[in-house]
Design an enzyme around this catalytic site. Structure first.
Site, short mmCIF file in Angstrom:
data_model
loop_
_atom_site.label_atom_id
_atom_site.label_comp_id
_atom_site.label_asym_id
_atom_site.label_seq_id
_atom_site.Cartn_x
_atom_site.Cartn_y
_atom_site.Cartn_z
NE ARG A 1 -9.82 9.45 8.65
CZ ARG A 1 -8.89 8.68 8.11
NH1 ARG A 1 -9.18 7.45 7.72
NH2 ARG A 1 -7.67 9.12 7.97
CB SER B 1 -8.02 3.95 7.25
OG SER B 1 -8.23 3.95 5.87
CG ASP C 1 -11.35 2.48 5.32
OD1 ASP C 1 -10.89 3.31 6.12
OD2 ASP C 1 -11.04 2.44 4.12
CG HIS D 1 -1.87 1.13 1.30
ND1 HIS D 1 -3.08 1.07 0.64
CD2 HIS D 1 -1.82 2.33 1.90
CE1 HIS D 1 -3.74 2.21 0.85
NE2 HIS D 1 -2.99 2.99 1.62
#
Ligand code: URA
Ligand code: CA
Length: 433
Positions: free
Chosen positions: A169, A184, A162, A83
């Site tokens: 958010r 997350s 999420d 990621h």
């Protein structure tokens, strides 16, 4: 038992939650029993007062358990995911997925779309004619077993907590919070079936973490919470003070990925892929150390195995695999424009975020989730930090389908480009590994 209001007040006043309280918050929110305004207030309290590593791990578990957990147990081997924490022109997944798979580590990846100035892997893949990012779960696993790699859209039933929390958010100023970012990222990866993960934490103007010390803190917390969750997490901190590679834009980055898989890509993108890829091979148990892993990756590129795996992958997901040999089959926006240097000097830096916004202005990105993007639009930078340029040299080529977009994009690119009269050192890609 505390009410939802009492849980918000507890975090507002700097208190610590139990595991059960965090699970209740997440479950109530996903079930629609906790309205957005209450979750927004809790997110802001968590943003301001923080969460301990134990609270973050409990939040992560609750988020993972909020939906389906992808079962990759049919795929032999250790499943390693990767990621990047947001970046501009980050082409690494498209290179790493087939590269790592070609060396024997299965890649079963769920990926996201781009929003704002950061691009998403799915949009890049969809610029390959015919490529489909929606495979049903059974076909997804089958494809990984057959050719070692599949990349699909995050499905709505995986980590729904999420998705709902991130959407809030994004509009409540609570994105750049270390515990919220950690939960997350790790909840998504575990829900996606990962046994281990390599995380590329970007530092600099284009990323969430603008300073090195913030990025280091994020990396340390990702590793700590990963450990609490029983997963090995390896972090690499990389520079975003200039975009990675030279291309920013969907089809333009597919070309760059193809070049890189052939061993002809930009040096920084190639180096980052070798670094992240070698960590993935070690975590995946197919190499004993970085040196052996790096050799395996380089051998795969040199022998053509890497690009062959890319070809098989594109073909398996319905894409036109001929793009591998003939990138002119990819969409190209028809209007091009050269941006020229206004002075002599040395390239001192790029504001990566502004470069991303220039690409967005050309049509390569979306401002809102539902916007369409121009897959052939974007820009190619001609220089890297440290290069000497002369007045009138081309510093970037812009691609768009709408000539009316050129002026804003050019202004943004010129504003992102800093020249110095004094020689400038080339930037180090890695802050810390
Ligand atoms: N990337 C994520 O997936 N989540 C965050 O919160 C930030 C970056
Ligand atoms: Ca790039």
């Amino acid at each position: 038992m505390r009410t939802l209001l009492e849980l918000i007040e507890l975090k507002r006043d700097g208190g610590a939650h139990t595991d059960g309280e965090l699970k209740r918050l997440v479950d109530a929110f996903v079930a629609g029993e906790m309205p957005d305004y209450q979750m927004s207030a809790w997110l802001m309290a968590a943003f301001l007062n923080g969460l301990s590593s134990e609270e973050t791990a409990a939040l992560t578990s609750a988020m993972t358990a909020s939906g389906r957990v992808v079962d990759l147990s049919d795929v032999p081997g250790i499943k390693v995911d990767k990621h990047s924490t947001g970046g501009v022109g980050d082409t690494t997944t498209m290179v790493l997925a087939p590269l790592v798979a070609s060396c024997g580590v299965p890649v079963a990846k769920m990926s996201g779309r781009g929003l704002g100035h950061t691009g998403g892997t799915l949009d890049k893949l969809e610029s390959i004619p015919g490529f489909s990012v929606s495979l049903d779960p059974a076909r997804f696993v089958e494809q990984v077993k057959e050719i070692g790699v599949a990349v699909i859209a995050q499905s709505a039933d995986v980590d729904p907590a999420d998705k709902k929390m991130y959407a809030l958010r994004d509009v409540t100023g609570t994105v750049p919070s270390i515990p919220l970012i950690v939960s997350s990222i790790i909840s998504k990866k575990i829900a996606g079936g990962a046994d281990a993960m390599v995380l590329d934490v970007k530092v600099g103007s284009g990323s969430f973490m603008k300073t090195e010390s913030d990025a280091r803190e994020l990396a340390a917390e990702l590793t700590r919470v990963g450990e609490l969750m029983g997963r090995t997490v390896v972090c690499v901190m990389t520079d975003m003070d200039q975009p990675l590679g030279r291309a920013v834009g969907n089809a333009l980055e597919v070309r760059e990925a193809i070049d890189t898989l052939r061993g002809e890509g930009p040096a920084d993108l190639t180096e980052l892929c070798l670094c992240l890829g070698s960590k993935m091979l070690v975590l995946g148990g197919v190499a004993v150390d970085q040196v052996e892993a790096r050799t395996a990756l380089l051998t795969s590129i040199a022998s053509g195995r890497a690009i062959e795996t890319f070809r098989a992958w594109v073909s398996a997901q319905g894409g036109n695999a001929l793009v591998t040999d003939d990138p002119s089959l990819l969409p190209v926006a028809p209007v091009t424009h050269a941006v020229l240097a206004q002075n002599d000097g040395y390239v001192a830096g790029f504001d990566a975020e502004s470069v991303g916004r220039a690409a967005m202005a050309l049509g390569a990105g979306r401002a809102r989730q539902e916007d369409d993007i121009d897959l052939g639009a974007g820009l190619v930078m001609a220089h890297r930090v440290g290069d000497r340029v002369m007045k009138g040299d081309t510093i970037a080529t812009l691609y768009t389908s709408d000539a009316g977009r050129l002026e804003e994009a050019e202004q943004r690119f010129v504003g992102a480009f800093r020249l110095s009269d004094e020689p400038v050192q080339a930037l180090a890609l890695f802050h810390e590994v």
